[in-house]
Design an enzyme around this catalytic site. Sequence first.
Site, short mmCIF file in Angstrom:
data_model
loop_
_atom_site.label_atom_id
_atom_site.label_comp_id
_atom_site.label_asym_id
_atom_site.label_seq_id
_atom_site.Cartn_x
_atom_site.Cartn_y
_atom_site.Cartn_z
N LYS A 141 10.63 3.38 -4.67
CA LYS A 141 11.28 4.16 -5.72
C LYS A 141 10.61 3.96 -7.08
CE LYS A 141 15.67 4.60 -3.36
NZ LYS A 141 17.08 4.21 -3.23
N ARG A 142 9.83 2.91 -7.20
CA ARG A 142 9.11 2.72 -8.46
C ARG A 142 7.93 3.69 -8.60
NH1 ARG A 142 8.11 -1.62 -5.21
NH2 ARG A 142 5.99 -1.86 -4.42
#
Length: 287
Positions: A257-258
């Site tokens: 998700k980063r």
Amino acid sequence: MSPSTVVTRFAPSPTGFLHLGHAMSALFAWRIARAAGGRFLLRLEDIDRSRCRPEYAEAILEDLAWLGLDWDGAVRVQSEHFDEYRIVLDRLAARGLLYPCFCTRAEIAREVSAIGNAPHGIDGPLYPGTCRALDQGTRARRIASGEPYALRLDMARALAAVPSPLFAEEEGEPPFAIDPAPLFGDVVLARKDTPASYHLCVTHDDAVQGVTLVTRAVDLKPAIHLHRLLQALMGWPVPRWRHHALLRGPDGKRLAKRDRALTLRALRAAGRSPAEVRAMAGFPDEA
């Protein structure tokens, strides 16, 4: 619903925006269900109340619809079902299969370090069983004092309570015997800050929702061993499993998700069409 109906699901956690890896997992499950004339379910696994956000949950629904996916029935939201998970925990506790663990993470790390060559599972060193031998009186006094604790599955007792060996089935492969002890040890099934663990919730929900084929990335394949044990302990139906490869970024690392540049939101804002994003996720439209 016919017993032969294929039921798959996509179950993201609303802790961030969906990225291409999520799109791959969702499309994988959705296409299997639709090709078989089955059902595709959507579930939001939001048990981690400290990290989950309503705006991410809303974005998941919007991004999936934009991608061209539809789902059957209402979206199941795990945080609305903590009472169900509590009943499961109570049933396991009544059979003597759970015990309270008062150890902090720091205390566990120190004890593991003192052991030296401690056995390792899929998430690191296995819990050394410090609180397993506490007598009932000590447990009751510490709980009554308000000391925080987790609930751990007594793995040895749990395995003794089910037929041996237990088998699971990866679709297209012969059944294999499960062996959760060296992978998970006395795994945590509930904490003060998380009333029920991922493993307990996902297995319960798959049973409640009638999922017949669990699809997910290959890195989660070891979870079969623990989930199959929980199914046997609770008398839940046993699905089949199918795993897909991980989608990796340009650096060769699995997407996370980063990786904001590869979120569906960012790709959409950059002018990518749903068809292009489906192709990027490994599912080009058929000509």
